[in-house]
Scaffold this motif. Structure first.
Motif, PDB file in Angstrom:
ATOM      1  N   GLY A   1       0.832  -1.200   0.000  1.00 19.67           N
ATOM      2  CA  GLY A   1       0.000   0.000   0.000  1.00 19.67           C
ATOM      3  C   GLY A   1       0.864   1.247   0.000  1.00 19.67           C
ATOM      4  N   HIS A   2       0.581   2.174  -0.908  1.00 18.30           N
ATOM      5  CA  HIS A   2       1.439   3.352  -1.069  1.00 18.30           C
ATOM      6  C   HIS A   2       1.384   4.274   0.153  1.00 18.30           C
ATOM      7  CE1 HIS A   2       1.803   1.886  -5.084  1.00 18.30           C
ATOM      8  NE2 HIS A   2       0.526   2.064  -5.325  1.00 18.30           N
ATOM      9  N   ARG A   3       0.219   4.412   0.743  1.00 18.26           N
ATOM     10  CA  ARG A   3       0.097   5.266   1.927  1.00 18.26           C
ATOM     11  C   ARG A   3       0.929   4.699   3.070  1.00 18.26           C
ATOM     12  NH1 ARG A   3      -3.141   5.097   6.464  1.00 18.26           N
ATOM     13  NH2 ARG A   3      -3.917   7.096   7.310  1.00 18.26           N
ATOM     14  N   ARG A   4       0.821   3.405   3.296  1.00 20.20           N
ATOM     15  CA  ARG A   4       1.564   2.774   4.383  1.00 20.20           C
ATOM     16  C   ARG A   4       3.065   2.899   4.167  1.00 20.20           C
ATOM     17  NH1 ARG A   4      -0.084  -3.253   5.276  1.00 20.20           N
ATOM     18  NH2 ARG A   4      -2.030  -2.172   5.819  1.00 20.20           N
ATOM     19  N   VAL A   5       3.515   2.707   2.940  1.00 17.91           N
ATOM     20  CA  VAL A   5       4.949   2.812   2.646  1.00 17.91           C
ATOM     21  C   VAL A   5       5.426   4.249   2.822  1.00 17.91           C
ATOM     22  CG1 VAL A   5       6.657   2.633   0.789  1.00 17.91           C
ATOM     23  CG2 VAL A   5       4.999   0.804   1.141  1.00 17.91           C
ATOM     24  N   LEU A   6       4.616   5.212   2.373  1.00 18.21           N
ATOM     25  CA  LEU A   6       4.987   6.623   2.544  1.00 18.21           C
ATOM     26  C   LEU A   6       5.150   6.954   4.024  1.00 18.21           C
ATOM     27  CD1 LEU A   6       3.326   9.636   0.712  1.00 18.21           C
ATOM     28  CD2 LEU A   6       4.010   9.774   3.077  1.00 18.21           C
ATOM     29  N   LEU A   7       4.191   6.542   4.835  1.00 19.36           N
ATOM     30  CA  LEU A   7       4.257   6.842   6.270  1.00 19.36           C
ATOM     31  C   LEU A   7       5.484   6.200   6.912  1.00 19.36           C
ATOM     32  CD1 LEU A   7       0.512   6.400   7.327  1.00 19.36           C
ATOM     33  CD2 LEU A   7       1.682   8.447   6.534  1.00 19.36           C
ATOM     34  N   THR A   8       5.732   4.936   6.579  1.00 22.72           N
ATOM     35  CA  THR A   8       6.881   4.231   7.167  1.00 22.72           C
ATOM     36  C   THR A   8       8.200   4.875   6.756  1.00 22.72           C
ATOM     37  OG1 THR A   8       5.622   2.154   7.129  1.00 22.72           O
ATOM     38  CG2 THR A   8       8.010   1.987   7.361  1.00 22.72           C
ATOM     39  N   ALA A   9       8.325   5.201   5.466  1.00 20.82           N
ATOM     40  CA  ALA A   9       9.571   5.790   4.977  1.00 20.82           C
ATOM     41  C   ALA A   9       9.789   7.182   5.557  1.00 20.82           C
ATOM     42  CB  ALA A   9       9.549   5.850   3.450  1.00 20.82           C
ATOM     43  N   ALA A  10       8.724   7.974   5.653  1.00 22.15           N
ATOM     44  CA  ALA A  10       8.864   9.334   6.187  1.00 22.15           C
ATOM     45  C   ALA A  10       9.279   9.306   7.656  1.00 22.15           C
ATOM     46  CB  ALA A  10       7.554  10.099   6.010  1.00 22.15           C
ATOM     47  N   VAL A  11       8.661   8.420   8.434  1.00 21.63           N
ATOM     48  CA  VAL A  11       9.037   8.316   9.845  1.00 21.63           C
ATOM     49  C   VAL A  11      10.474   7.795   9.982  1.00 21.63           C
ATOM     50  CG1 VAL A  11       8.557   7.095  12.001  1.00 21.63           C
ATOM     51  CG2 VAL A  11       6.679   8.061  10.681  1.00 21.63           C
ATOM     52  N   GLY A  12      10.823   6.775   9.187  1.00 22.24           N
ATOM     53  CA  GLY A  12      12.176   6.231   9.252  1.00 22.24           C
ATOM     54  C   GLY A  12      13.229   7.256   8.890  1.00 22.24           C
ATOM     55  N   SER A  13      12.988   7.986   7.801  1.00 20.54           N
ATOM     56  CA  SER A  13      13.922   9.034   7.393  1.00 20.54           C
ATOM     57  C   SER A  13      14.033  10.115   8.458  1.00 20.54           C
ATOM     58  CB  SER A  13      13.468   9.643   6.067  1.00 20.54           C
ATOM     59  OG  SER A  13      14.281  10.735   5.703  1.00 20.54           O
ATOM     60  N   GLY A  14      12.887  10.498   9.035  1.00 23.12           N
ATOM     61  CA  GLY A  14      12.901  11.546  10.053  1.00 23.12           C
ATOM     62  C   GLY A  14      13.686  11.152  11.289  1.00 23.12           C
ATOM     63  N   LEU A  15      13.499   9.922  11.745  1.00 23.98           N
ATOM     64  CA  LEU A  15      14.218   9.471  12.938  1.00 23.98           C
ATOM     65  C   LEU A  15      15.725   9.400  12.691  1.00 23.98           C
ATOM     66  CD1 LEU A  15      11.812   6.662  14.218  1.00 23.98           C
ATOM     67  CD2 LEU A  15      12.079   8.989  15.114  1.00 23.98           C
ATOM     68  N   LEU A  16      16.109   8.915  11.509  1.00 22.57           N
ATOM     69  CA  LEU A  16      17.536   8.826  11.191  1.00 22.57           C
ATOM     70  C   LEU A  16      18.169  10.212  11.112  1.00 22.57           C
ATOM     71  CD1 LEU A  16      17.431   6.016   8.473  1.00 22.57           C
ATOM     72  CD2 LEU A  16      18.496   5.853  10.727  1.00 22.57           C
ATOM     73  N   LEU A  17      17.494  11.144  10.452  1.00 24.54           N
ATOM     74  CA  LEU A  17      18.053  12.490  10.305  1.00 24.54           C
ATOM     75  C   LEU A  17      18.097  13.216  11.646  1.00 24.54           C
ATOM     76  CD1 LEU A  17      16.329  13.511   6.968  1.00 24.54           C
ATOM     77  CD2 LEU A  17      18.774  13.216   7.336  1.00 24.54           C
TER      78      LEU A  17
END
Length: 418
Positions: free
Chosen positions: A72-88
């Protein structure tokens, strides 16, 4: 405008979130300065850090849509955005050696997020309205990135580079929260079969659409050409006595023209053949570099940048929407991922290819760029004559009237329904 009113409310809200996120998404633009400044790395080591981050970004764009088609594109977007945010957000706390692993991972997640967002827009927007929708999203992103570097430079010089990464991390997590609120969960999932019951994998779908197979490599070529404005072009200006102020002004010309033209162009040309619009845009990118063959000066540089930017306004939004319109529903994300990866391939390829050629034969760079852009554009124009995949039911083209009586056994379809 009526054409813009057809863009779903969810896209306008996504665009608002994208604008805010892009204002703070400037950390990668300052990586080299951060690495050579507060982190104390040499220029070579900092260049490697920037390079591996770029590879991560491109890889994320190429793979994000594949995840979206499955989960699901929404689920992937949310997961990637949170993951990127935490790493940065964790960057200021990490030892310098860890940045070689964390920053590429963060950029990979950002690339996945970008591809997933494009696929999400393609899923929630009906065919015939996608050019306007993608133009709205691009205008928001460009507007945010026009403001972002100025604010980023202020924060870095007045406070600390660390705050750039904390701010970008918070912005990425905030975008995930905003997207979760404005896009219902059911709208982020593609249907399991293609248009008209078409099945099969992504390669079967691509073989049935030869124009898309032509478009994708043409976009790779032109992106390498287009991004010379960020690598060899400023060196060229400096070699001819024009300093960073001239270069900064030219980039402002680029941003200003895009903000003024991209949405109106998408609206006005929405009924035109997309491949013809894209082809003309690619030719204009090549023609822009061709102007540098006429003479070297501020005037020719301004004309070059204007042609380059008009070409960008024509081809980028239109090509994104065309790939979305051509994609069967079950591989929408993978089509968007292939286009997203192709559209930023120059991030990795432009500097080494252009820089290497400029070092050994500086007088050859602009004729090669002009020739490649024009050839790519002509090839895309010719691909407009390729056969299109058959549809069991004649969907209207953008702006055309829907058939009054559908074939027997099929109920009428609402063209506004995603």
């Amino acid at each position: 405008m009526r054409a813009l009113r057809e863009v779903p409310r969810a896209v306008w809200l996504l665009a608002c979130g994208t604008f805010v996120n892009m204002v703070v998404s400037v950390g990668f633009a300052f990586v080299f300065l951060y690495a050579t400044g507060p982190r104390g790395l040499g220029a070579g080591a900092a260049g490697v850090l920037v390079g591996v981050g770029g590879v991560g970004l491109v890889a994320g764009n190429f793979t994000g849509g594949w995840y979206g088609d499955r989960f699901g594109h929404r689920r992937v977007l949310l997961t990637a955005a949170v993951g990127s945010g935490l790493l940065l957000g964790a960057v200021p706390l990490l030892p310098t050696a860890a940045l070689y692993g964390v920053l590429p991972l963060a950029q990979y997640a950002a690339g996945v997020q970008r591809a997933a967002q494009s696929a999400l827009v393609a899923v929630i927007v009906p065919e015939g309205v996608r050019r306007q929708a993608f133009a709205v999203m691009r205008a928001a992103a460009n507007g945010g990135f026009t403001v972002g570097p100025v604010l980023g430079a202020l924060v870095a010089t007045r406070f600390s580079y660390d705050w750039l990464y904390v701010g970008e991390g918070l912005g990425s997590v905030g975008l995930a929260c905003w997207t979760a609120r404005v896009v219902p969960a059911a709208r982020g999932v593609s249907r399991g079969r293609g248009r008209g019951g078409e099945g099969g994998g992504v390669w079967a779908a691509l073989r049935a659409r030869p124009a898309v197979l032509v478009l994708l490599p043409a976009i790779v070529v032109v992106d390498v050409v287009y991004r010379q404005q960020y690598s060899t072009f400023p060196v060229f200006l400096a070699d001819h006595g024009m300093d960073a102020r001239v270069y900064g002004t030219l980039l402002a010309v680029n941003g200003g023209i895009l903000l003024c033209l991209e949405v109106p162009v998408a609206v006005v040309l929405r009924k035109r053949s997309p491949l013809r619009v894209v082809g003309v845009g690619l030719v204009l990118v090549g023609a822009g570099y061709g102007v540098l063959l006429v003479g070297v000066g501020v005037g020719s540089a301004v004309v070059m940048m204007a042609l380059l930017t008009v070409g960008e306004a024509l081809y980028k939004t239109t090509a994104t929407a065309y790939v979305a319109d051509q994609a069967p529903e079950h591989v929408q994300g993978r089509f968007q991922s292939l286009y997203a990866g192709a559209s930023i391939s120059g991030v990795v390829l432009a500097a080494p290819l252009g820089g290497g050629l400029y070092e050994v034969a500086p007088g050859v760079v602009w004729p090669v760029c002009a020739g490649l852009g024009v050839v790519a554009g002509v090839v895309v124009l010719l691909s407009d004559a390729f056969p299109r995949p058959r549809r069991p039911y004649p969907f209207p083209s953008p702006g055309a009237a829907a058939p009054s009586t559908p074939p027997k056994g099929l109920r009428p379809l609402d063209p506004r329904r995603p």
